[in-house]
Design an enzyme around this catalytic site. Structure first.
Site, PDB file in Angstrom:
ATOM      1  N   THR A 355       0.894  -1.147   0.000  1.00 16.69           N
ATOM      2  CA  THR A 355       0.000   0.000   0.000  1.00 16.69           C
ATOM      3  C   THR A 355       0.928   1.190   0.000  1.00 16.69           C
ATOM      4  O   THR A 355       2.134   1.033   0.077  1.00 16.69           O
ATOM      5  CB  THR A 355      -0.878  -0.140   1.273  1.00 16.69           C
ATOM      6  OG1 THR A 355      -1.733  -1.254   1.094  1.00 16.69           O
ATOM      7  CG2 THR A 355      -1.664   1.074   1.634  1.00 16.69           C
ATOM      8  N   THR A 373      -4.205   2.058  -2.113  1.00 18.92           N
ATOM      9  CA  THR A 373      -3.723   0.693  -2.327  1.00 18.92           C
ATOM     10  C   THR A 373      -4.346   0.038  -3.557  1.00 18.92           C
ATOM     11  O   THR A 373      -5.436   0.417  -4.006  1.00 18.92           O
ATOM     12  CB  THR A 373      -4.029  -0.179  -1.083  1.00 18.92           C
ATOM     13  OG1 THR A 373      -3.311  -1.411  -1.172  1.00 18.92           O
ATOM     14  CG2 THR A 373      -5.503  -0.480  -0.937  1.00 18.92           C
ATOM     15  N   SER A 426     -10.465  -2.744   5.742  1.00 16.96           N
ATOM     16  CA  SER A 426      -9.102  -2.318   5.421  1.00 16.96           C
ATOM     17  C   SER A 426      -8.323  -2.064   6.701  1.00 16.96           C
ATOM     18  O   SER A 426      -8.906  -1.881   7.770  1.00 16.96           O
ATOM     19  CB  SER A 426      -9.168  -1.025   4.609  1.00 16.96           C
ATOM     20  OG  SER A 426      -7.879  -0.479   4.450  1.00 16.96           O
ATOM     21  N   GLY A 447       1.354  -1.588   4.954  1.00 14.64           N
ATOM     22  CA  GLY A 447       1.781  -2.716   5.784  1.00 14.64           C
ATOM     23  C   GLY A 447       0.693  -3.681   6.178  1.00 14.64           C
ATOM     24  O   GLY A 447       0.870  -4.416   7.155  1.00 14.64           O
TER      25      GLY A 447
HETATM   26  N1  GLY Z   1      -5.271  -3.751   1.151  1.00 10.49           N
HETATM   27  C1  GLY Z   1      -4.643  -3.226   2.293  1.00 10.49           C
HETATM   28  C2  GLY Z   1      -5.572  -2.545   3.219  1.00 10.49           C
HETATM   29  O1  GLY Z   1      -6.645  -2.156   2.818  1.00 10.49           O
HETATM   30  O2  GLY Z   1      -5.253  -2.362   4.370  1.00 10.49           O
END
Ligand code: GLY
Length: 545
Positions: A355, A373, A426, A447
């Protein structure tokens, strides 16, 4: 190799991101008289060109905006599940998850939110013409860039999966068959044309116009289910930030469907009851309490959190003092509590680390903390035919196995299960910290699930331990996510005795290369100077004036 500018002190404005071109695009807009939201939009579009690893047009994100007037907004442009999504769309006949379908290609893409999100931010808060904010990105895509070392190495690392898709090969690989490196001029003419379409026709061109037709044709020809109505009906949400306190500081966080704001505030609430020793952030007793707090809060996350537009989530209860006190009372100060003993009736989704986060401030003191992301590095690895941008693979941020049962044969409630039009949970945690009502810190990180813990550690380092931002970012990090019952520690950054001491308390430790990439801005309460600091873990560029 391109240099890095990791630190800058500024009076009028600053942008710090993973990439030089993107930070400079943001500051260029500030210098043209744009505000922090204008600059954030320009930075985000530039990252879609220069940091294809996570910057995007085909993904989503969150922006936390805190204006100098005191107005606070959490902008949600998270991807949504298409109308034809079903709870078990990624399961094979034998009930196991189909790895290929849930990671690569077209079915795993959620309906992208970024372009509508950036336009919504501009409509509400922007001051410069829309096209001006996209022009730097168009120029970068058209004239070409030199990838930073991190992105170039990432292309190599993911070369095999990127090579599954001919359009992706055309975009990211040279004629000699190798991906673009740091010394190759990397031009993206298709992406430049797409960006020009957005500059001229706005989000409507992307979601309803010619681009939408070409996008849908490619997705559907390759097994995807996003349709024209999904794109047209994609909705950006302006939400109330999560607000809490810690010590004398106010914390603004991202609400659901980000688990970030709730989770970080919950952890801070619990820590208020645990009386950490304020003198040394690396003391083992402190670290143990931190890890146990993470363990309990991540259990809550897996148990309760999902899209609030689709089900009731007890956010107020989770954030209550009573709940924090109850967790604090349960924590054993000497021993790690095995996660298995706490509960195992819930599913854990598997978010990836790929991300990107950036922070922005302008001369009025308007702040933007933005995290975007594609989910995995380079998303689903599929570039949309002729349009030059990557699809996300965000659908696998849902808990994709609804049939997963626990040892008692019970199917969990699964608040983060797939449903049409739902947003997947998320961990992105764009955060703003205020002191006495004034900006103090803008932060966030990539992360996956570790984002919450990275942001927590940056907040603790700057508020409780009162470290300068640069030192705060340099502290070694650790992360626990309840399940798997493992403490992730950054390799080579921790004293062996510390690791040994944690292990002897019953923590199961594992090393990872690094945790997070928290490009942040500190606002000096005394001088008012802005200090933008790039995290040194991947790449970074702090730009200011
Ligand atoms: N795809 C990573 C998040 O949404 O935290």
């Amino acid at each position: 190799m391109r240099p890095q500018q990791l630190s800058v002190k500024a009076q009028q404005g600053a942008v710090v991101s993973i990439d030089e071109y993107a930070s400079k695009a943001g500051v260029q807009v500030l210098k043209q008289g744009g505000n922090a939201v204008d600059a954030a939009i320009a930075t985000a579009f530039a990252l879609a060109v220069t940091h294809p690893f996570a910057g995007n047009l085909g993904g989503g994100g969150f922006m936390l905006i805190r204006l100098a007037s005191g107005e606070e907004v959490a902008l949600d442009f998270r991807e949504m599940a298409p109308a034809r999504a079903t709870a078990d769309m990624f399961l094979k006949a034998d009930g196991t998850v189909d790895y290929e379908l849930s990671n690569f290609g077209y079915l795993v893409a959620g309906v992208p939110g970024t372009v509508k999100g950036l336009e919504a931010a501009w409509r509400k808060f922007g001051s410069l013409p829309w096209a001006n904010l996209i022009q730097p990105a168009i120029d970068l895509a058209h004239h070409g860039i030199y990838l930073n070392a991190y992105d170039a190495a990432s292309l190599v690392r993911h070369q095999k999966d990127l090579a599954r898709f001919p359009e992706t090969i055309k975009t990211f690989f040279k004629l000699d068959g190798f991906p673009y490196g740091t010394s190759d001029l990397f031009r993206q003419p298709n992406l430049a044309a797409t960006l020009a379409g957005i500059a001229q026709g706005g989000a409507a061109w992307f979601y309803e116009g010619e681009m939408a037709d070409r996008f849908i044709a490619d997705v559907q020809a390759n097994g995807g289910i996003i349709n024209k109505a999904d794109l047209k009906d994609y909705e950006v949400k302006f939400r109330e930030p999560i607000k809490g306190t810690f010590g004398g500081y106010e914390i603004l966080g991202m609400p659901l469907p980000s688990a970030g704001g709730v989770g970080v505030q919950q952890m801070l609430n619990v820590l208020k009851y645990l009386n950490l020793d304020e003198h040394n952030p690396l003391e083992v007793p402190n670290l143990h309490l931190l890890l146990e707090t993470m363990r309990y809060v991540f259990l809550d996350r897996a148990t309760y959190l999902g899209d609030t537009d689709f089900g009731k989530v007890p956010v107020a209860e989770l954030l209550s003092e009573g709940h924090a006190a109850a967790i604090a009372a349960k924590i054993d100060r000497q021993r790690a509590t095995p996660s298995q003993l706490l509960f195992e009736d819930v599913q854990v989704n598997n978010e990836n680390l790929e991300t990107t986060h950036f922070s922005v401030i302008d001369k009025q003191g308007n702040l933007v903390s933005a995290t975007l992301t594609l989910e995995e590095a380079f998303g689903s690895k599929a570039v949309v035919k002729g349009l030059g941008f990557l699809l996300n693979c965000e659908m696998h941020d849902f808990n994709i196995n609804p049939r997963q049962v626990n040892f008692q044969g019970i199917t969990p409630a699964n608040p983060n299960g797939i449903a049409p039009h739902k947003r997947m949970l998320s961990s992105m945690t764009p955060t703003v910290v205020l002191k006495d009502g004034k900006p103090f810190l803008v932060t966030g990180s990539p992360g996956g699930r570790s984002i919450l813990n990275v942001v927590l550690q940056v907040i603790l380092a700057t508020t409780l331990y009162k470290l300068p931002l640069q030192r705060a970012l340099a502290l070694p990090r650790l992360s626990h996510h309840w399940m798997p019952d493992v403490v992730y520690l950054e390799k080579g950054r921790w004293e062996a005795e510390t690791v040994q001491a944690l292990a002897s308390q019953g923590h199961s430790v594992a090393e990872v290369d690094f945790l997070g990439d928290a490009h942040s801005i500190f606002i000096d309460p005394v001088t008012g100077l802005y200090e933008a600091e790039a995290d040194t873990r991947r790449a970074g560029w702090a730009e200011g004036y």
